[in-house]
Write a protein that holds these residues in place. Structure first.
Motif, short mmCIF file in Angstrom:
data_model
loop_
_atom_site.label_atom_id
_atom_site.label_comp_id
_atom_site.label_asym_id
_atom_site.label_seq_id
_atom_site.Cartn_x
_atom_site.Cartn_y
_atom_site.Cartn_z
N PRO A 171 -22.52 -78.42 -26.02
CA PRO A 171 -23.70 -79.29 -26.85
C PRO A 171 -23.12 -80.29 -27.78
O PRO A 171 -23.68 -81.48 -27.67
N SER A 172 -21.78 -80.16 -28.41
CA SER A 172 -21.40 -80.87 -29.25
C SER A 172 -20.39 -81.59 -28.47
O SER A 172 -19.61 -82.57 -29.27
N LYS A 173 -20.24 -81.53 -27.04
CA LYS A 173 -18.99 -82.23 -26.41
C LYS A 173 -17.70 -82.12 -27.03
O LYS A 173 -16.56 -83.00 -26.88
N SER A 174 -17.45 -80.80 -27.40
CA SER A 174 -16.23 -80.43 -28.07
C SER A 174 -16.07 -78.87 -28.29
O SER A 174 -17.23 -78.32 -28.31
N LEU A 175 -15.02 -78.70 -28.10
CA LEU A 175 -14.61 -76.98 -28.21
C LEU A 175 -13.50 -76.71 -28.84
O LEU A 175 -12.56 -77.44 -29.03
N PRO A 176 -13.45 -75.53 -29.90
CA PRO A 176 -12.28 -75.16 -30.57
C PRO A 176 -11.23 -74.73 -29.54
O PRO A 176 -11.52 -74.15 -28.67
N LEU A 177 -10.03 -74.92 -30.09
CA LEU A 177 -8.90 -74.80 -29.05
C LEU A 177 -8.81 -73.27 -28.95
O LEU A 177 -8.29 -72.68 -27.93
N SER A 178 -9.44 -72.38 -29.97
CA SER A 178 -9.09 -71.14 -29.75
C SER A 178 -10.09 -70.54 -28.73
O SER A 178 -9.64 -69.31 -28.27
N SER A 179 -11.04 -71.04 -28.25
CA SER A 179 -11.93 -70.72 -27.22
C SER A 179 -11.37 -71.04 -25.96
O SER A 179 -11.79 -70.49 -24.88
N LEU A 180 -10.37 -72.17 -25.98
CA LEU A 180 -9.83 -72.56 -24.65
C LEU A 180 -8.68 -71.87 -24.45
O LEU A 180 -8.35 -71.68 -23.20
N SER A 181 -7.79 -71.40 -25.38
CA SER A 181 -6.56 -70.69 -25.09
C SER A 181 -6.84 -69.42 -24.10
O SER A 181 -5.79 -69.50 -23.27
N PRO A 182 -7.71 -68.44 -24.30
CA PRO A 182 -7.77 -67.38 -23.05
C PRO A 182 -7.91 -67.88 -21.68
O PRO A 182 -7.89 -67.21 -20.80
N LEU A 183 -8.33 -69.47 -21.65
CA LEU A 183 -8.57 -69.68 -20.18
C LEU A 183 -7.48 -70.04 -19.36
O LEU A 183 -7.41 -70.60 -18.22
N LYS A 184 -6.38 -70.01 -20.02
CA LYS A 184 -5.08 -70.26 -19.34
C LYS A 184 -4.95 -69.81 -18.02
O LYS A 184 -4.64 -70.40 -17.19
N PRO A 185 -5.02 -68.62 -17.69
CA PRO A 185 -4.92 -67.93 -16.69
C PRO A 185 -5.96 -68.26 -15.40
O PRO A 185 -5.79 -68.46 -14.40
N LEU A 186 -7.23 -68.31 -16.21
CA LEU A 186 -8.47 -68.65 -15.34
C LEU A 186 -8.25 -70.06 -14.69
O LEU A 186 -8.66 -70.24 -13.58
N VAL A 187 -8.09 -70.75 -15.52
CA VAL A 187 -8.02 -72.27 -15.14
C VAL A 187 -6.47 -72.74 -14.30
O VAL A 187 -6.52 -73.69 -13.45
N GLY A 188 -5.66 -71.83 -14.61
CA GLY A 188 -4.21 -71.99 -14.27
C GLY A 188 -3.33 -73.05 -14.73
O GLY A 188 -2.71 -73.81 -14.20
N LEU A 189 -3.63 -72.95 -16.04
CA LEU A 189 -2.92 -73.89 -16.98
C LEU A 189 -1.17 -73.70 -16.88
O LEU A 189 -0.99 -72.45 -16.92
N PRO A 190 -0.37 -74.60 -16.90
CA PRO A 190 0.94 -74.15 -16.80
C PRO A 190 1.49 -74.01 -18.00
O PRO A 190 2.73 -73.74 -18.40
N GLU A 191 0.80 -74.14 -19.23
CA GLU A 191 1.17 -74.24 -20.52
C GLU A 191 -0.06 -73.79 -21.33
O GLU A 191 -1.36 -73.78 -20.91
N SER A 192 -0.10 -73.42 -22.74
CA SER A 192 -1.39 -73.28 -23.57
C SER A 192 -2.07 -74.67 -23.55
O SER A 192 -1.69 -75.83 -23.29
N ALA A 193 -3.33 -74.38 -23.95
CA ALA A 193 -4.26 -75.31 -23.91
C ALA A 193 -3.90 -76.56 -24.89
O ALA A 193 -4.07 -77.66 -24.53
N ALA A 194 -3.36 -76.00 -26.13
CA ALA A 194 -2.93 -77.21 -27.14
C ALA A 194 -1.73 -77.81 -26.45
O ALA A 194 -1.92 -79.13 -26.76
N SER A 195 -0.83 -77.37 -25.97
CA SER A 195 0.08 -78.23 -25.41
C SER A 195 -0.34 -78.92 -24.06
O SER A 195 0.05 -80.10 -24.02
N PHE A 196 -1.14 -78.70 -23.44
CA PHE A 196 -1.88 -79.45 -22.15
C PHE A 196 -2.62 -80.52 -22.97
O PHE A 196 -2.27 -81.68 -22.17
N PHE A 197 -3.36 -80.39 -23.94
CA PHE A 197 -3.88 -81.54 -24.47
C PHE A 197 -3.23 -82.52 -24.98
O PHE A 197 -3.25 -83.81 -24.85
N ARG A 198 -1.93 -82.23 -25.66
CA ARG A 198 -0.90 -82.91 -26.13
C ARG A 198 -0.36 -83.81 -25.31
O ARG A 198 0.26 -85.05 -25.08
N ARG A 199 -0.27 -82.97 -23.73
CA ARG A 199 0.59 -83.79 -22.81
C ARG A 199 -0.30 -84.82 -22.15
O ARG A 199 0.29 -85.76 -21.64
N TYR A 200 -1.77 -85.04 -22.56
CA TYR A 200 -2.62 -86.03 -21.91
C TYR A 200 -3.46 -86.67 -22.92
O TYR A 200 -4.65 -86.38 -23.09
#
Length: 417
Positions: free
Chosen positions: A71-100
């Protein structure tokens, strides 16, 4: 889904009748003549580039969809970090965001609140245009057709949702397809609980409501009907297009086998040919027809090898998908790029570009452009950061040197005791 069982019975009977229509000789149903020769794998730099170009794209769009759905078009990083294996991230969510940084930006509305992530204005623009594609009547009709044909490739006309989800991105389905798409087509699809014969557990499955004869025509058959003189007929000897990278050459005995194999009757992937000897040449041609049709249904004409093998296991092909991919490098290319193995339909590409342009692929290339911009920004910031660090080090050195001169003058000027 009792009506599905009735439709499946009708389909099986119709398929058997179609096969008997051209009276396939029994020796062709059982004979296996594939020679004992190694079919070598040779790297194709163009198709590798087509795969490499989409590195992290699927993960990026998955995170984008989760953020934009909030609803706020944003999400706390703490809620995205557990998604790393589910989404298949090659690194932490915070590092992925900094990459792009051209796609994601992080912010903290107050010191007491956690760090949040949202889309950049450029990414929001691309998302809105992508959503317009998903909402268009033409795309919805196209994706319903693709999904229906995928389900019709199964004998039961249904697949567990976990199998369908493996192909969601490749089919061009929206991330919330069960609510935004399936519910609007009750004449096509329904969802029901089934007994999963692989896991032995109950699971939800997506199925077709009824068999559609107008969709039970493969891409190969459509082309043959368009180019042929006699229209669509069963048992035609349709040959698969084969392409090899420059310098690749099959052994003579393998080439001779392939020529003979190509001349076998073509059995539609929408027919049931499991009565054929599983190791026969004819069964392998049908297996290749199923793989070819499946890849053709995908918007990028490629998918991860594990997706195909998962579907093959569920459909009862066992190791036949693996063998077909290995035996026919002129039809399927296996790329080892981007941390996985990707199967590419060679015929669909001219060098590293898709021949058939799909609107959704155009939008994905827009995201790739933003990702490449991010890479340029990171390189620029890295260069500027090095320059600033060097300047800071030089200033510090000059300061130390200057202080040393003052100290020397002070010591020289001080009277000795």
């Amino acid at each position: 889904m009792n009506h599905l069982n009735n439709n499946s019975t009708f389909w099986l009977r119709a398929s058997m009748a179609a096969l008997s229509a051209f009276n396939l000789p029994r020796n062709l149903q059982q004979i296996r003549s594939f020679i004992n020769a190694r079919v070598k794998w040779v790297r194709d730099p163009f198709l590798d580039e087509a795969v490499q170009r989409e590195k992290n794209l699927k993960q990026l769009i998955s995170l984008k969809d989760r953020i934009i759905s909030s609803p706020s078009k944003s999400l706390p990083l703490s809620s995205l970090s557990p998604l790393k294996p589910l989404v298949g991230l090659p690194e932490s969510a915070a590092s992925f965001f900094r990459r792009y940084p051209s796609v994601f930006t992080t912010f903290q509305s107050s010191p007491s609140l956690p760090l949040h992530a949202r889309l950049t204005p450029q990414a929001v623009v691309v998302h809105k245009e992508e959503q317009a594609v998903h909402d268009s009547l033409g795309h919805r009709s196209d994706v319903v057709r693709r999904l229906t044909k995928l389900l019709m490739l199964t004998r039961a006309g249904k697949l567990p949702l976990y199998v369908v989800d493996r192909f969601r991105f490749d089919l061009g389905l929206p991330h919330d397809y069960l609510t935004s798409l399936i519910g609007d087509y009750p004449d096509y699809f329904d969802v029901a609980e089934i007994d999963d014969h692989l896991t032995g557990e109950k699971t939800l499955a997506l199925g077709i409501v009824s068999w559609r004869n107008n969709l039970a025509v493969s891409e190969m058959e459509s082309r043959e009907a368009l180019n042929g003189k006699f229209g669509l007929k069963k048992g035609l000897r349709i040959r698969f297009s084969m392409n090899f990278p420059k310098g690749y050459d099959l052994e003579k005995r393998v080439r001779n086998w392939v020529d003979q194999w190509q001349d076998l009757p073509y059995i539609s992937p929408y027919e049931d040919a499991f009565h054929l000897g599983p190791s026969s040449d004819q069964a392998e041609k049908w297996t290749v027809a199923v793989l070819y049709e499946l890849l053709w249904l995908l918007v990028s004409k490629k998918t991860e090898r594990d997706n195909l093998l998962c579907l093959g296991d569920y459909l009862g092909f066992g190791t036949r998908f693996r063998k077909a991919l290995m035996h026919h490098p002129g039809i399927f290319y296996l790329s080892n790029k981007i941390r996985t193995q990707t199967v590419v339909l060679r015929e669909a590409y001219s060098k590293d570009f898709l021949i058939e342009k799909h609107p959704l692929m155009g939008m994905r290339h827009r995201y790739i452009h933003l990702m490449n911009q991010s890479e340029s920004l990171r390189k620029r910031d890295l260069i500027h950061g090095v320059i600033r660090a060097r300047k800071r080090s030089l200033d510090e050195y000059k300061g130390i040197e200057q202080r040393g001169k003052y100290l020397h003058v002070f010591q020289f000027a001080s009277p000795s005791r």
